[in-house]
Design a protein around this motif. Structure first.
Motif, PDB file in Angstrom:
ATOM      1  N   UNK A   1      -7.221  14.708 -65.140  1.00  0.00           N
ATOM      2  CA  UNK A   1      -7.837  16.028 -65.133  1.00  0.00           C
ATOM      3  C   UNK A   1      -8.316  16.441 -66.517  1.00  0.00           C
ATOM      4  N   UNK A   2      -7.497  16.128 -67.539  1.00  0.00           N
ATOM      5  CA  UNK A   2      -7.811  16.621 -68.871  1.00  0.00           C
ATOM      6  C   UNK A   2      -8.488  15.569 -69.728  1.00  0.00           C
ATOM      7  N   UNK A   3      -8.089  14.317 -69.499  1.00  0.00           N
ATOM      8  CA  UNK A   3      -8.643  13.253 -70.323  1.00  0.00           C
ATOM      9  C   UNK A   3     -10.112  13.022 -70.002  1.00  0.00           C
ATOM     10  N   UNK A   4     -10.457  13.140 -68.719  1.00  0.00           N
ATOM     11  CA  UNK A   4     -11.815  12.842 -68.293  1.00  0.00           C
ATOM     12  C   UNK A   4     -12.883  13.588 -69.087  1.00  0.00           C
ATOM     13  N   UNK A   5     -12.864  14.925 -69.033  1.00  0.00           N
ATOM     14  CA  UNK A   5     -13.880  15.697 -69.762  1.00  0.00           C
ATOM     15  C   UNK A   5     -13.842  15.412 -71.264  1.00  0.00           C
ATOM     16  N   UNK A   6     -12.620  15.265 -71.788  1.00  0.00           N
ATOM     17  CA  UNK A   6     -12.496  15.030 -73.228  1.00  0.00           C
ATOM     18  C   UNK A   6     -13.141  13.693 -73.602  1.00  0.00           C
ATOM     19  N   UNK A   7     -12.829  12.674 -72.793  1.00  0.00           N
ATOM     20  CA  UNK A   7     -13.360  11.358 -73.072  1.00  0.00           C
ATOM     21  C   UNK A   7     -14.871  11.354 -72.910  1.00  0.00           C
ATOM     22  N   UNK A   8     -15.357  12.173 -71.973  1.00  0.00           N
ATOM     23  CA  UNK A   8     -16.783  12.280 -71.736  1.00  0.00           C
ATOM     24  C   UNK A   8     -17.491  12.702 -73.029  1.00  0.00           C
ATOM     25  N   UNK A   9     -16.884  13.675 -73.721  1.00  0.00           N
ATOM     26  CA  UNK A   9     -17.500  14.165 -74.954  1.00  0.00           C
ATOM     27  C   UNK A   9     -17.281  13.207 -76.123  1.00  0.00           C
ATOM     28  N   UNK A  10     -16.124  12.560 -76.146  1.00  0.00           N
ATOM     29  CA  UNK A  10     -15.751  11.859 -77.374  1.00  0.00           C
ATOM     30  C   UNK A  10     -15.658  10.339 -77.225  1.00  0.00           C
ATOM     31  N   UNK A  11     -16.342   9.811 -76.224  1.00  0.00           N
ATOM     32  CA  UNK A  11     -16.207   8.383 -75.971  1.00  0.00           C
ATOM     33  C   UNK A  11     -16.567   7.572 -77.214  1.00  0.00           C
ATOM     34  N   UNK A  12     -17.620   8.013 -77.908  1.00  0.00           N
ATOM     35  CA  UNK A  12     -18.066   7.237 -79.072  1.00  0.00           C
ATOM     36  C   UNK A  12     -16.993   7.212 -80.151  1.00  0.00           C
ATOM     37  N   UNK A  13     -16.239   8.325 -80.264  1.00  0.00           N
ATOM     38  CA  UNK A  13     -15.179   8.360 -81.276  1.00  0.00           C
ATOM     39  C   UNK A  13     -14.047   7.397 -80.922  1.00  0.00           C
ATOM     40  N   UNK A  14     -13.741   7.330 -79.636  1.00  0.00           N
ATOM     41  CA  UNK A  14     -12.676   6.427 -79.193  1.00  0.00           C
ATOM     42  C   UNK A  14     -13.068   4.980 -79.494  1.00  0.00           C
ATOM     43  N   UNK A  15     -14.317   4.639 -79.147  1.00  0.00           N
ATOM     44  CA  UNK A  15     -14.776   3.284 -79.419  1.00  0.00           C
ATOM     45  C   UNK A  15     -14.733   3.017 -80.916  1.00  0.00           C
TER      46      UNK A  15
END
Lengths: 864, 553
Positions: free
Chosen positions: A622-636
């Motif tokens: 629920x919470x990780x999804x939207x966050x990851x959507x915005x910050x995927x490039x940072x995670x990579x």
């Protein structure tokens, strides 16, 4: 070793003069002890290796195929006076076999036996129930039904064999229902079995068909609540009559409420009727290989659920019976096919007959299928006289042979499945003993997927016992072997890096003084009783991990980075401080750093969980999804950062450019800055690709419903606790191997200008690698066999699930849990022995491999 | 140093290796510290807190008990659990309060959160009553009853009277237990042996009237003795139920408690430090010397200590000769070749075979096969109740002897191989035979090595639980394997074991939460024993090495 022979001679010579009694006594003692010790030593060594042999002996019978043996035989003549066949006259059997069917003999409708295999029952077509001695053939008791004049028996049906209920359909639309019971008494300390006949619905025939047509087919089922009779009449009607018991409290008598109903008859003539044990399902077989399946749970309103063909086209259904438990039916056809059909719920939650499996086919039409009373096996014979024993769960042909040269007319199986009565077409009766202790075990039932009754599909399952007698035991070793490997895998994930890295440092870099205390301390860990580790893992660590899940993952990630930062900071300190700690004490220095990092990450955990996951990581989607959507490039970018950093620091060109800058601080900052910029750019470029590849193009939507199925006693807990138990084993052996690397090799390498790290990776580890390998093998052996930790730190559910958040059941824990309850010499007992044997073989193999490698290494070192 | 150079030198990786050692050490000592703190903390007579607490439903109640734990709970989780909270704190402290009084409240523990607590105090006259049933009682003494009538006493006399009557009840209780255990146990044992003897006569066709008469006479004597004991027991039971006292819980409910159920009573809030220390050590002593109570979750672990020690001693007696003979054969008599090497590897590897496999072997071979046959041959009068054909202490020690045999063999062999050649040759040159050399010289010299092996074996055996679960350990044994009834040592009996006690109480007991500290204490005991044994073994080994290094040079 001194050579004993020469010494013996010497000592003998020098004392030859003093040859007296004492001398001879001494010589005798010496010889005696030589033999004594040799004998004792050899026997002890043999005795301990016998463990393996004993396990094998216990396991062996489950792979032993069945055997049958004829115990007695006699001929049943028309006068029903038996003519015993003695051993001597057996040769004449072949001659007798030639006798054709005796037309005067009343046909036998049914054969049965009681538990002790002493009394048999045959039901003839005149309706007589004849109880006879199974060994001599002597008739013990005959019951002749009281039939009205001109009425004959036209059909026969029997209920689940355990209820011993039979029904005779009569030509006047009536039926007789009997139960044959056996009373066991011990007059004069000898067993006496007296047959008793009960008539649950009264001694008089009961009315089935109100139109008084002859009953051409009949079947019955009975239990404590009542009876159900199903009959087909001569004019092709299908009738269902149910008697429900009504107990009147006042009069203490039983009365039956009768419900009679006519069912829609199938288009083709009925051949077989079958009601299941619980009187809920009715199967009507009709010509053309059809089965019509009714739900008769509500006797007043039966429902037709299914109409299907169960045979290949052109063949007929010739035998039908239900497997014990009443969930499956067994079908035999005119072309010799044998199949198990069972009820499975389909997507509309409706029960449907589905073909489960086929058995090895016969070449002639199947005549009869006889299920075992308590196990999922059955007997069958065909028109050519071929007899077979099969087991459904094991999908196994246990035995196939012809019993006599004459064709088989009927067979009865003993309730304990250890004997059978065979009646052949030439009027010959014989009693056979059956030795078939473990039919449920086959290679496929142990290691393959098995389609168990009431399951939607074939599965690997371990479920060894249940309160129910009709239970189908599930002995798949796959889930528990999987659990064993899973537990060992997670334990090794923790133990191998820590133990080997620790061993490297201790052996190569640690100051001797520190080593003197460190090594025994870690080795004492090995002596810690695993029951204590298990208890702590189950009651302290498991709740701790559950509460601090985020913190623990954070700690695992942050620890290496934190240690490096701490180390670098230490290197940058002024020399004054650095020289306060002598070389080789880095380990001691790091203890406060590690404690600090641990404390910080663990206390940050709840805040992070609150911030990222709203306080509950198990609902992370629920919470990780939207966050990851915005910050995927940072995670990579974050994932790639260490590699980029390494690349940048190692790049020669960049290094040259960098050297132009004077200030060290700016150099470091630049290195860091360049790496960050590079990874962020790469991350931004890669993120759309990753999103479409891994998340179907929509991260938030993909992860929305993702949750963690979290089991408190899970693989993390087991990994940590068992890893802890395995660390000292691996550490100790690996450290020995590393420490024993000849010093001149190391000094040579260092003298040639290699750094310490280069010497370590290119010389020390390479030389000691066999030792490290054997350490890992022995550690693995220990992890595989560990019992108490897994018993206490996992939920012990035999699931096959790779998830790190789920538990498992291992071979060893399974033995510990189930062994005390298993009955001696039962299949379950032997399968548990098999599990022990698998464990034994596995660890013995690994340890031997490790030991051989280690001995070779020792020889190599001594030659270096 | 630049980051780049630093990485190039490889020293970061060395630091990481150092971190692995440190982490392992932290784990070892952290674990030991955890067990130590929790295990030793269990015995401390902690203060009893009294407070007014507003619960989830908004009701205010007065609670009293010991604080057993505290944790930080997320604000949101508490709201979800139905607490009504205001404010914006992210975390709230939550205490586990041991309120005891299971007969009053139904549970021993209560979770309370910080914001609901008011008026904390430690009343001086708070009473902790340790009872034989229903767990601890926390409350205040109100009055004393004798035969159901309340005694009129003033406050000072009340307490001294209480002490006096408590002591009386304890003495009576001790006497009752003594009678039940030794006297009644003896009579029962006698009756049982008579029953078996009769059956024996029957089996041997020897049940002559004389024998029967003798048996009858003996039985009559025992029955008469039983009558006497029973009468005395009834009197004592009458006596012990005379007194009771009325106690008030913190929230004002009154309970009548029989003195016979009281184990001990103290008032922790008015105890001075020395007296607390006294109670502390008394508690430790009670723990190691007392019988367990309430399905093992309270009381002591004496039977488990006794069972563990006796099993280990039996095992040592069995394993030493076997291990030494095998090692002497392998090292001194066998021809050193490929075969001995193989045997050596095999023996070594047996040490790595999972202990549960030995348990399975012990159950199948010793218990069912050997035991079953022994019963058929020698104890047929007891059948179908098995004597040796069931798990018991003898089979346990035998199974563990086989399990630890490789340890002893390996250690002894190492000791034998360390004896310098010169000593052997010297002895033979003086005319001693090979056996005399072995017996008089080699074995005495290698005895420290044998001792090391034995100690390591004992340490391993003391901590093994998995095989014992199959071959003889039980959660509660009715009697010790050693007692005053002939033949005194009962090798067929089942026994209790410290390791199994941990497993059983920690995982199978109905009241895990309450029993947990006891499990920590048991763990501490076991760890201390095992670490001590190991340290002794290491010391012996080191001294031995030093000794022979001197001889060799």
């Amino acid at each position: 070793m001194p050579s004993p022979d020469s010494q013996q001679k010497n000592s003998g010579n020098s004392l030859i003069q003093s040859e007296g009694f004492y001398f001879r006594f001494r010589m005798f003692m010496d010889k005696f002890m030589r033999f004594g010790v040799a004998f004792g030593g050899i026997s002890i060594i043999i005795a301990i290796t016998l463990i393996f042999a004993y396990l094998l002996v216990v396991v062996f019978p489950i792979f032993h195929s069945a055997e049958i043996k004829q115990e007695s035989s006699f001929s049943l003549s028309a006068s029903s006076q038996p003519i015993a066949v003695t051993e001597q006259s057996k040769q004449d059997l072949s001659a007798e076999d030639q006798i054709t069917e005796d037309p005067s003999r009343p046909k036998i409708l049914h054969l049965a036996m009681e538990e002790q295999n002493e009394v048999g029952l045959r039901v003839t077509e005149t309706g007589q129930l004849l109880f006879f001695d199974t060994r001599s053939g002597e008739t013990k008791f005959t019951h002749v039904p009281n039939l009205p004049k001109g009425v004959s028996v036209t059909s026969f049906g029997n209920a689940d064999p355990a209820t011993t209920t039979i029904a005779l359909g009569l030509s006047n639309g009536h039926a007789l229902v009997y139960r044959h019971k056996y009373r066991v008494t011990f007059p004069n300390d000898k067993r006496l079995i007296t047959p008793v006949i009960e008539t649950p619905l009264g001694a008089e025939p009961i009315l089935i068909d109100t139109q008084d047509e002859a009953l051409t087919h009949i079947d019955v089922q009975s239990n404590d609540e009542g009876l159900t009779l199903v009959a087909g009449t001569a004019d092709k009607r299908l009738l269902l009559v149910a008697f429900t018991k009504e107990e009147s409290l006042l009069e203490e008598t039983e009365t039956f409420e009768r419900i009679g109903i006519e069912l829609p008859s199938p288009a083709t003539p009925i051949t077989h009727l079958l009601v299941d044990k619980d009187q809920r399902e009715l199967y009507v077989a009709s010509e053309g290989g059809y089965i019509t399946f009714f739900d008769i749970q509500d006797k007043a309103e039966p429902k037709l659920l299914q109409h299907l063909t169960v045979t290949d086209s052109g063949s007929e259904l010739t035998a039908l019976n239900s497997l014990t438990g009443g969930i499956s039916i067994l079908v035999g056809t005119s072309d010799g096919q044998l199949a198990q059909w069972s009820l499975v719920r389909n997507e509309n939650n409706q029960e449907q007959l589905v073909k489960y499996r086929e058995f090895e086919s016969h070449s002639a039409a199947i005549v009869k299928i006889i299920p075992e009373f308590n196990r999922k096996g059955f007997l069958t014979f065909d028109e050519s006289g071929l007899f077979g024993i099969y087991h459904t769960t094991a999908e196994n042909t246990i035995l196939r042979r012809t019993l006599s040269s004459a064709n088989i007319d009927n067979i009865a199986l003993s309730p304990r499945a250890n004997a059978m009565s065979v009646f052949t077409k030439n009027n010959q009766y014989s009693l056979w003993s059956i030795d078939n202790e473990h039919p449920e075990i086959s290679w496929s039932s142990l290691w393959g997927k098995v389609w168990y009754e009431s399951h939607e599909e074939p599965k690997y399952l371990w479920q060894s016992s249940s309160a129910d007698n009709d239970f189908e035991p599930k002995f798949s070793l796959v889930p528990i072997s999987f659990g064993t490997l899973k537990a060992a895998f997670y334990a090794m994930m923790i133990a191998v890096p820590l133990a080997i890295m620790g061993a490297i440092f201790t052996a190569q870099f640690m100051s001797p003084n520190m080593r003197k205390t460190v090594k025994p301390s870690i080795e004492i860990m090995e002596a810690l009783p695993t029951v204590i580790l298990g208890f702590l893992a189950g009651l302290w660590l498991a709740p701790f991990v559950e509460d601090n899940l985020v913190g623990i993952f954070l700690m695992l990630l942050a620890m290496p980075v934190g240690v490096l930062i701490a180390a670098y900071t230490w290197q940058r300190l002024p020399q004054k401080f650095r020289f306060m700690v002598p070389e080789g004490w880095e380990g001691a220095l790091l203890i406060p750093a590690i404690l600090l990092i641990g404390w910080v990450t663990l206390s940050l955990g709840p805040y992070l969980e609150m911030w990222w996951f709203d306080g509950d990581i198990t609902q992370y989607g629920k919470h990780l999804g939207p966050w990851l959507d915005r910050n995927l490039y940072l995670v990579i970018a974050g994932l790639l950062f260490p590699w980029a950093f390494l690349l940048v620091t190692r790049s020669e060109k960049f290094g040259q450019q960098l050297n132009k800058i004077k200030s060290e601080f700016y150099q470091s900052a630049l290195t860091l800055g360049v790496s960050i910029v590079v990874v962020v750019i790469i991350g931004a470029l890669l993120s759309p690709i990753v999103e479409s590849l891994l998340f179907d193009g929509d991260v938030a939507g993909y992860l929305k419903d993702s949750t963690i199925a979290f089991d408190q006693r899970n693989s993390i807990v087991v990994g940590l606790a068992m890893g802890f138990a395995v660390i000292p084993t691996i550490f100790s052996i690996a450290e020995d191997a590393l420490f024993a690397v000849p010093k001149h090799l190391i000094q040579g390498s260092l003298a040639l200008g290699a750094t310490q790290w280069q010497t370590l990776t290119r010389v020390v580890i390479l030389t000691a690698s066999p030792g490290i390998f054997s350490a890992v093998m022995i550690g693995l052996g220990r992890a595989v066999g560990e019992t108490m930790i897994v018993l206490m730190a996992t939920g012990n559910t035999p699931v096959m699930d790779f998830s790190i958040f789920q538990g498992m059941r291992t071979l060893s824990a399974n033995i510990a849990v189930e062994m005390p309850e298993s009955e001696v010499d039962s299949t379950h007992y032997r399968v548990l022995f098999l599990a022990a044997l698998v464990l034994f073989a596995f660890t013995f193999l690994f340890n031997t491999m490790a030991e051989i490698v280690r001995q070779r290494l020792r020889r190599k070192y001594s030659s270096l | 140093m630049k980051v780049q150079d630093w990485f190039k030198s490889g020293s970061p990786w060395i630091w990481l290796n150092a971190a692995a050692v440190s982490a392992s050490l932290i784990m070892v000592f952290g674990l030991l510290a955890l067990i130590m703190v929790r295990g030793l903390g269990f015995f401390w007579p902690a203060d009893v807190q009294q407070m007014d607490y507003t619960d989830k439903q908004g009701q205010e109640i007065r609670l009293m008990g010991e604080v057993w734990g505290e944790e930080e709970a997320a604000f949101q989780t508490l709201i979800d659990n139905g607490y009504k909270l205001t404010g914006d704190a992210e975390f709230i402290t939550r205490y586990t309060l041991k309120t005891g009084n299971r007969d009053v409240y139904g549970a021993d523990f209560r979770l309370i959160i910080e914001p609901g607590i008011k008026n904390k105090s430690t009343p001086d006259d708070a009473l902790v009553v340790v009872r034989r049933e229903w767990g601890n009682f926390y409350g205040f003494l109100t009055s004393i009853k004798e035969n159901g009538t309340e005694l009129k006493l003033d406050q000072d006399a009340l307490w001294s009277e209480f002490e006096q009557r408590k002591e009386r009840a304890l003495d009576l209780h001790d006497e009752i237990v003594e009678i039940q255990k030794s006297d009644i146990g003896e009579v029962n044992h006698g009756l049982e042996s008579l029953r078996l003897l009769k059956k024996r006569y029957e089996l041997d066709d020897d049940l002559t009237p004389e024998n029967l008469a003798e048996l009858d006479a003996k039985r009559k004597a025992l029955d008469a003795r039983y009558e006497v004991i029973q009468k005395r027991l009834n009197e004592l039971n009458q006596d012990i139920t005379r007194d009771s006292f009325i106690a008030r819980t913190a929230d004002g409910q009154e309970r009548e408690i029989q003195f016979e159920t009281v184990v001990k009573v103290y008032q922790p809030n008015q105890m001075s430090l020395p007296s607390k220390l006294g109670t502390y050590f008394a508690n430790i002593w009670e723990f190691v010397s007392d019988e367990p109570r309430e399905a093992n979750t309270e009381g002591g672990v004496f039977p488990a200590i006794f069972g563990t020690v006796m099993m280990v001693i039996l095992m040592a007696v069995l394993v030493t000769p076997l291990g030494v003979i095998a090692a002497v054969y392998l090292r001194e008599y066998a021809k050193q070749g490929a075969l001995t090497r193989t045997i050596r590897i095999a023996v070594n590897n047996l040490a790595g075979v999972p202990s549960i496999v030995y348990g399975v072997f012990g159950l199948g071979f010793f218990v069912y096969f050997l035991g079953g046959n022994i019963d058929r041959l020698f104890f047929s009068e007891g059948l179908p109740a098995p004597t040796f054909g069931t798990p018991g202490i003898m089979w346990s020690s035998l199974t563990l002897a086989i399990l630890t045999l490789p340890v002893v063999i390996v250690a002894t062999e190492e000791g034998l191989s360390r004896i310098p050649k010169s000593i052997r040759e010297g002895s033979l040159a003086l005319g001693a035979t090979k056996f005399e050399t072995l017996w008089r010289t080699i074995i005495p010299m290698s005895s420290p090595a044998i001792m090391t092996g034995l100690i390591l074996a004992v340490a391993r055996a003391a901590g093994e639980v998995a095989p014992l679960m199959l071959v003889g350990v039980v959660k509660l044994a009715p009697s010790l394997p050693l007692d005053g009834n002939a033949p005194f040592v009962h090798l067929d009996r089942k026994f209790m074991h410290l390791g199994f006690h941990i497993y059983d109480v920690g995982f199978q007991s109905p009241n895990v939460e309450a029993a947990r500290p006891l499990v920590y204490a048991t763990s501490l005991l076991l760890v201390l024993v095992i670490i001590a044994l190991n340290i002794v073994a290491i010391q012996i080994r080191n001294r031995l090495r030093e000794k022979y290094r001197a001889l060799e040079s």
